[in-house]
Write a protein that holds these residues in place. Structure first.
Motif, PDB file in Angstrom:
ATOM      1  N   ASP A  45       0.840  -1.187   0.000  1.00 38.08           N
ATOM      2  CA  ASP A  45       0.000   0.000   0.000  1.00 38.08           C
ATOM      3  C   ASP A  45       0.877   1.240   0.000  1.00 38.08           C
ATOM      4  O   ASP A  45       1.870   1.314   0.736  1.00 38.08           O
ATOM      5  CB  ASP A  45      -0.928   0.017   1.217  1.00 38.08           C
ATOM      6  CG  ASP A  45      -1.972  -1.085   1.145  1.00 38.08           C
ATOM      7  OD1 ASP A  45      -2.558  -1.267   0.067  1.00 38.08           O
ATOM      8  OD2 ASP A  45      -2.188  -1.773   2.153  1.00 38.08           O
ATOM      9  N   PHE A  46       0.495   2.197  -0.819  1.00 39.01           N
ATOM     10  CA  PHE A  46       1.139   3.506  -0.890  1.00 39.01           C
ATOM     11  C   PHE A  46       0.059   4.521  -0.577  1.00 39.01           C
ATOM     12  O   PHE A  46      -1.057   4.415  -1.084  1.00 39.01           O
ATOM     13  CB  PHE A  46       1.676   3.767  -2.298  1.00 39.01           C
ATOM     14  CG  PHE A  46       2.759   2.818  -2.735  1.00 39.01           C
ATOM     15  CD1 PHE A  46       4.093   3.182  -2.650  1.00 39.01           C
ATOM     16  CD2 PHE A  46       2.430   1.569  -3.258  1.00 39.01           C
ATOM     17  CE1 PHE A  46       5.086   2.300  -3.068  1.00 39.01           C
ATOM     18  CE2 PHE A  46       3.425   0.692  -3.682  1.00 39.01           C
ATOM     19  CZ  PHE A  46       4.758   1.064  -3.579  1.00 39.01           C
ATOM     20  N   ASP A  47       0.370   5.524   0.248  1.00 35.95           N
ATOM     21  CA  ASP A  47      -0.662   6.474   0.644  1.00 35.95           C
ATOM     22  C   ASP A  47      -0.029   7.777   1.084  1.00 35.95           C
ATOM     23  O   ASP A  47       1.103   7.796   1.561  1.00 35.95           O
ATOM     24  CB  ASP A  47      -1.494   5.892   1.797  1.00 35.95           C
ATOM     25  CG  ASP A  47      -2.920   6.397   1.801  1.00 35.95           C
ATOM     26  OD1 ASP A  47      -3.128   7.624   1.765  1.00 35.95           O
ATOM     27  OD2 ASP A  47      -3.841   5.551   1.840  1.00 35.95           O
ATOM     28  N   SER A  48      -0.781   8.852   0.930  1.00 32.37           N
ATOM     29  CA  SER A  48      -0.330  10.153   1.423  1.00 32.37           C
ATOM     30  C   SER A  48      -1.000  10.524   2.743  1.00 32.37           C
ATOM     31  O   SER A  48      -0.635  11.529   3.354  1.00 32.37           O
ATOM     32  CB  SER A  48      -0.597  11.241   0.375  1.00 32.37           C
ATOM     33  OG  SER A  48      -1.988  11.368   0.127  1.00 32.37           O
ATOM     34  N   ALA A  54       1.102   5.760   9.152  1.00 33.06           N
ATOM     35  CA  ALA A  54       1.389   5.277  10.509  1.00 33.06           C
ATOM     36  C   ALA A  54       0.998   3.811  10.669  1.00 33.06           C
ATOM     37  O   ALA A  54       1.615   3.080  11.449  1.00 33.06           O
ATOM     38  CB  ALA A  54       0.658   6.141  11.545  1.00 33.06           C
ATOM     39  N   ASP A  55      -0.003   3.369   9.901  1.00 32.55           N
ATOM     40  CA  ASP A  55      -0.448   1.971   9.945  1.00 32.55           C
ATOM     41  C   ASP A  55       0.370   1.063   9.033  1.00 32.55           C
ATOM     42  O   ASP A  55       0.053  -0.119   8.890  1.00 32.55           O
ATOM     43  CB  ASP A  55      -1.935   1.868   9.571  1.00 32.55           C
ATOM     44  CG  ASP A  55      -2.846   2.375  10.675  1.00 32.55           C
ATOM     45  OD1 ASP A  55      -2.406   2.453  11.837  1.00 32.55           O
ATOM     46  OD2 ASP A  55      -4.021   2.686  10.367  1.00 32.55           O
ATOM     47  N   GLY A  56       1.394   1.613   8.359  1.00 28.46           N
ATOM     48  CA  GLY A  56       2.295   0.783   7.578  1.00 28.46           C
ATOM     49  C   GLY A  56       2.332   1.022   6.087  1.00 28.46           C
ATOM     50  O   GLY A  56       3.115   0.385   5.379  1.00 28.46           O
ATOM     51  N   ALA A  57       1.499   1.923   5.571  1.00 29.40           N
ATOM     52  CA  ALA A  57       1.549   2.219   4.133  1.00 29.40           C
ATOM     53  C   ALA A  57       2.851   2.944   3.805  1.00 29.40           C
ATOM     54  O   ALA A  57       3.411   3.656   4.638  1.00 29.40           O
ATOM     55  CB  ALA A  57       0.354   3.073   3.717  1.00 29.40           C
TER      56      ALA A  57
END
Length: 96
Positions: A45-48, A54-57
């Motif tokens: 997972d990739f996220d901004s 904080a949950d690992g993305a």
């Protein structure tokens, strides 16, 4: 409302082992570290969004995804030796 970029890269039917992922859009790229398969699957997972990071993305900028050109995003899964196992591209949903 602030902008957000979110990409999920899922691999199935893979040989058990360690894999990484690379995503690119508009000439910019982001990569993960190695991750082990669970069964025959691996997910990246990739996220901004700071909470998802904080949950690992894997962190990417809110404006990472460029919607000019096609595909909007390209993704590859690489084996532990850095060889591409599978790659694909796709266009993204734009929500406002």
């Amino acid at each position: 409302m602030r902008g957000r970029s979110q990409i999920s890269v899922d691999g199935k039917n893979l040989v058990s082992g360690m894999y990484s992922a690379v995503v690119s859009s508009g000439g910019i790229a982001a990569a993960t570290g190695l991750q082990s398969t669970v069964g025959d699957e691996v997910e990246f997972d990739f996220d901004s969004d700071p909470d998802d990071i904080a949950d690992g993305a894997n962190a990417i900028a809110a404006d990472f995804i460029r919607t000019s050109g096609s595909p909007h995003v390209s993704a590859s899964i690489l084996d532990a030796q850095g060889q591409t196992v599978v790659s694909a591209g796709g266009n993204c949903d734009i929500r406002r």
